[in-house]
Design an enzyme around this catalytic site. Sequence first.
Site, PDB file in Angstrom:
ATOM      1  CB  SER A 191      -5.711  -5.269  -0.297  1.00 25.98           C
ATOM      2  OG  SER A 191      -5.744  -4.475   0.563  1.00 25.98           O
TER       3      SER A 191
HETATM    4  N1  SAH Z   1      -3.651  -0.625   1.271  1.00 34.52           N
HETATM    5  C1  SAH Z   1      -2.785  -1.688   1.360  1.00 34.52           C
HETATM    6  C2  SAH Z   1      -3.442  -2.556   2.371  1.00 34.52           C
HETATM    7  C3  SAH Z   1      -2.980  -2.601   3.842  1.00 34.52           C
HETATM    8  S1  SAH Z   1      -3.519  -3.656   4.962  1.00 34.52           S
HETATM    9  C4  SAH Z   1      -2.314  -2.360   0.430  1.00 34.52           C
HETATM   10  O1  SAH Z   1      -2.224  -1.506  -0.546  1.00 34.52           O
HETATM   11  O2  SAH Z   1      -2.236  -3.584   0.255  1.00 34.52           O
HETATM   12  C5  SAH Z   1      -4.471  -2.617   6.115  1.00 34.52           C
HETATM   13  C6  SAH Z   1      -3.680  -1.337   6.755  1.00 34.52           C
HETATM   14  O3  SAH Z   1      -4.523  -0.818   7.587  1.00 34.52           O
HETATM   15  C7  SAH Z   1      -2.724  -2.132   7.709  1.00 34.52           C
HETATM   16  O4  SAH Z   1      -1.107  -1.643   7.469  1.00 34.52           O
HETATM   17  C8  SAH Z   1      -3.077  -1.741   9.028  1.00 34.52           C
HETATM   18  O5  SAH Z   1      -1.909  -1.228   9.994  1.00 34.52           O
HETATM   19  C9  SAH Z   1      -3.902  -0.547   8.669  1.00 34.52           C
HETATM   20  N2  SAH Z   1      -4.772   0.455   9.658  1.00 34.52           N
HETATM   21  C10 SAH Z   1      -5.518  -0.462  10.481  1.00 34.52           C
HETATM   22  N3  SAH Z   1      -6.383   0.510  11.300  1.00 34.52           N
HETATM   23  C11 SAH Z   1      -5.727   1.671  10.900  1.00 34.52           C
HETATM   24  C12 SAH Z   1      -6.249   3.041  11.124  1.00 34.52           C
HETATM   25  N4  SAH Z   1      -7.001   3.268  12.297  1.00 34.52           N
HETATM   26  N5  SAH Z   1      -5.468   4.090  10.839  1.00 34.52           N
HETATM   27  C13 SAH Z   1      -4.582   3.916   9.814  1.00 34.52           C
HETATM   28  N6  SAH Z   1      -4.403   2.593   9.268  1.00 34.52           N
HETATM   29  C14 SAH Z   1      -4.918   1.632   9.910  1.00 34.52           C
END
Ligand code: SAH
Length: 286
Positions: A133
């Site tokens: 993010s």
């Molecule tokens: N928190 C991260 C951002 C990751 S992007 C950071 O620090 O930058 C968002 C993530 O959400 C992705 O890896 C995606 O696989 C995950 N995601 C999407 N739907 C989800 C769900 N139902 N349960 C768990 N993770 C999910």
Amino acid sequence: MTGKGKRFPLSLSAVVDRSTNREGQASPKVAKSVATPQTATQNAAAQHAKRAASAFEPRAHNAPAASHERPAALISDAVRHAMVARIGKAGVRDAKVLAAMQAVPRHLFLDPGLSAQAYVDASLPIGYHQTISQPYIVARMIEAMRNNANNGELNRVLEIGTGCGYQAAVLSLVAKEVYSIERIKPLHELAKANLRPMRIANIRLHYGDGMLGLPQVAPFDGIILAAAGMEVPQSLLEQLAIGGRLVAPVGGRHQVLQLVQRIGKFEWTSETLEDCHFVPLRAGTV
Ligand code: SAH
């Protein structure tokens, strides 16, 4: 519970000094890391970094990894300081959040090829069509979650979407216990690998469908979704403690950041904070 990697609280130096292991070898990620300000600026950089992270300084002195200091770590501190200043200018005022953003080395969560861009305020690819993010939005969400009736105190928080583990690391500095769920197995493994050397003992990573939450450890004082659904899953609303705050991107092509507060057993309020852009929230695991 094993003793390995379970030290609490977070040792800031263990985080910041990940660039050097006990044998003094630089990790390739750091060696190639960020832009290269001239050596003359490095002292100033160190000063900035110290000031911003002063809340964590006592721990830094106790950490074994603090014995080696490398210019690369100082350079990343300086560039990160500039990132934090931009986040502050963009409207994030919570000093504890800004200090946490200063303390976590975002470049160590990225592929070495991208680490030069680690402190640009942008989301970046982490593989599997997912992104780390944007720093501003990470700070904004955590600030909104902390703005509770309890002076920002958070015991247990839940993150949906661990990705590479960056936001979980930031959360570990503002909450006593952090639970984070990821649905893509290789990303869950990536987050484990990224976080392990940082020895952050108050993070628990789970592989599973975050839309279901973690009923076995609920309620949570705060919940942050790092992926956007068309609505906030009901089970997450129910796992919020009364007085707790959930921050989630909601929508499809057009998304807004929503802040939900649980004000009673059967009562929640919701407000829209601002536009945002996240990867989609998906059900099930892969
Ligand atoms: N928190 C991260 C951002 C990751 S992007 C950071 O620090 O930058 C968002 C993530 O959400 C992705 O890896 C995606 O696989 C995950 N995601 C999407 N739907 C989800 C769900 N139902 N349960 C768990 N993770 C999910």
